[in-house]
Design a protein around this motif. Structure first.
Motif, short mmCIF file in Angstrom:
data_model
loop_
_atom_site.label_atom_id
_atom_site.label_comp_id
_atom_site.label_asym_id
_atom_site.label_seq_id
_atom_site.Cartn_x
_atom_site.Cartn_y
_atom_site.Cartn_z
N ARG A 204 -71.21 -42.40 6.52
CA ARG A 204 -71.50 -42.36 7.95
C ARG A 204 -71.76 -40.92 8.40
N ASP A 205 -70.91 -39.98 7.96
CA ASP A 205 -71.08 -38.57 8.35
C ASP A 205 -72.43 -38.06 7.87
N ARG A 206 -72.77 -38.43 6.65
CA ARG A 206 -74.04 -37.94 6.10
C ARG A 206 -75.23 -38.51 6.89
N LEU A 207 -75.17 -39.80 7.23
CA LEU A 207 -76.28 -40.41 7.97
C LEU A 207 -76.40 -39.81 9.37
N VAL A 208 -75.24 -39.52 9.97
CA VAL A 208 -75.26 -38.89 11.31
C VAL A 208 -75.90 -37.50 11.21
N ARG A 209 -75.49 -36.72 10.20
CA ARG A 209 -76.06 -35.37 10.02
C ARG A 209 -77.57 -35.45 9.82
N GLN A 210 -78.00 -36.44 9.03
CA GLN A 210 -79.44 -36.62 8.77
C GLN A 210 -80.19 -36.96 10.05
N ALA A 211 -79.60 -37.86 10.86
CA ALA A 211 -80.25 -38.28 12.11
C ALA A 211 -80.37 -37.10 13.06
N VAL A 212 -79.32 -36.28 13.11
CA VAL A 212 -79.35 -35.09 13.99
C VAL A 212 -80.42 -34.12 13.51
N ALA A 213 -80.48 -33.90 12.19
CA ALA A 213 -81.47 -32.97 11.63
C ALA A 213 -82.88 -33.48 11.88
N ALA A 214 -83.08 -34.79 11.81
CA ALA A 214 -84.42 -35.35 12.01
C ALA A 214 -84.86 -35.21 13.46
N LYS A 215 -83.90 -35.23 14.39
CA LYS A 215 -84.24 -35.13 15.82
C LYS A 215 -84.50 -33.69 16.23
#
Ligand SMILES: Cc1cc2nc3c(=O)[nH]c(=O)nc-3n(C[C@H](O)[C@H](O)[C@H](O)COP(=O)(O)O)c2cc1C
Length: 220
Positions: A204-215
Motif C-alpha cells: 500500500r505504501d509503495r502504491l501510494v508513493r507511486q501515485a504521488v510521484a505520478a501526479k
C-alpha cells in the motif's frame, strides 16, 4: 490498478498455497482499489517452449516474419498481462525442490531476451518497470536452515529470475511441513497469515508513493 494473481497448484480447494494466496489478494483488495486478473497455470497450462517459439524468440525483432510473430503470440499476451499489472501475487507449490513445470513454462515464455531483459557485458538487465510481487510457496517437508530441512531452490530461483526482468521488490511467504500432520499445517498457516498484514502495508505504501510521484509533474 490491476493486480495479477497467478496460481500454480494443480490442486484446488485442498491447496495451501492457493488458500494463503487468496487471503493475500483479499487483504490487498480490502484497502486498495485493485482489479484482479486471474492466471491459473493449472487450469490453463501455458504451452511448452517448443522449437517454433525458441526460433522466433531468438530471431532479432527486425528480421521476424509473420510466422515468427504468430509463434510469439502466447508469450506476448502473457508479457502484456504482466506489464499491465501494478501488483503481482503468485502462489505455488514446491515440486522437487523448485517451481512446478507449469510455472516454469510461464517463466520461459515471459523471460525473453530483448523483450523483458537485455544481455549486456555487465550481465542481464531487466526491461520491465519494477512493481511489488508476493510469492507464496508451499512445501510438504520442512524448509529452513536446520536439518532435516531440504534445500529450497524455489524462492531463491523465483527471486533471481524475476530480478532478471526488473522485478526486484519481492516479498515471500513460506508454508512448509504441510505433509507433517494437522498440527504442522496449523502452525505453518498461522505463521503465513501473520505475515499478510505487514506485506499489505508495504505494498500500500509503495502504491501510494507511486501515485504521488505520478501526479507531481502535473501539479508543478
Ligand atoms: C510432483 C510433486 C513434487 C513434490 N516435491 C516436493 C518437494 O520437493 N519438497 C517438498 O517439501 N514437498 C514436495 N511436494 C509436496 C508439495 O509441495 C505439498 O504437498 C504442497 O502442499 C503442495 O502445495 P499446495 O498445497 O498448494 O497444493 C511435492 C508434491 C508433488 C505432487
Amino acid at each position: 490498478m490491476p493486480l495479477l494473481h497467478i496460481s500454480a497448484s494443480p490442486r484446488d480447494t485442498l491447496s495451501h498455497s492457493r488458500k494463503i494466496g487468496q487471503l493475500m489478494v483479499n487483504r490487498l483488495c480490502a484497502e486498495t482499489t485493485l482489479e484482479v486478473t486471474r492466471r491459473d497455470l493449472a487450469l490453463t497450462p501455458p504451452p511448452w517452449p517448443d522449437a517454433r517459439f525458441t526460433e522466433a524468440s531468438l530471431c532479432p525483432a527486425e528480421q521476424r516474419t509473420d510466422q515468427h510473430r504468430r509463434n510469439l503470440e502466447v508469450s506476448e499476451s502473457l508479457i502484456a498481462e504482466l506489464e499491465a499489472s501494478d501488483v503481482l501475487v503468485i502462489d505455488s507449490p514446491m515440486h522437487n525442490f523448485t517451481v512446478p513445470a507449469t510455472f516454469k513454462a510461464w517463466i520461459d515464455l515471459v523471460v525473453r531476451p530483448n523483450r523483458t531483459f537485455r544481455g549486456t557485458p555487465a550481465g542481464k538487465v531487466g526491461l520491465l518497470a519494477d512493481r511489488p510481487v508476493v510469492l507464496i510457496a508451499a512445501s510438504g517437508g520442512p524448509v529452513g536452515d536446520r536439518p532435516p530441512a531440504q534445500t529450497d531452490f524455489l524462492t531463491p530461483y523465483v527471486r533471481y529470475v524475476l530480478a532478471t526482468i526488473g522485478l526486484t521488490d519481492l516479498s515471500t511467504i513460506r508454508l512448509d511441513s504441510l505433509l507433517r500432520g494437522p498440527e504442522a499445517v496449523d502452525r505453518s498457516e498461522k505463521a503465513a497469515m501473520a505475515q499478510i498484514d505487514g506485506i499489505a502495508a508495504h505494498i500500500r505504501d509503495r502504491l501510494v508513493r507511486q501515485a504521488v510521484a505520478a501526479k507531481a509533474p502535473a501539479e508543478l
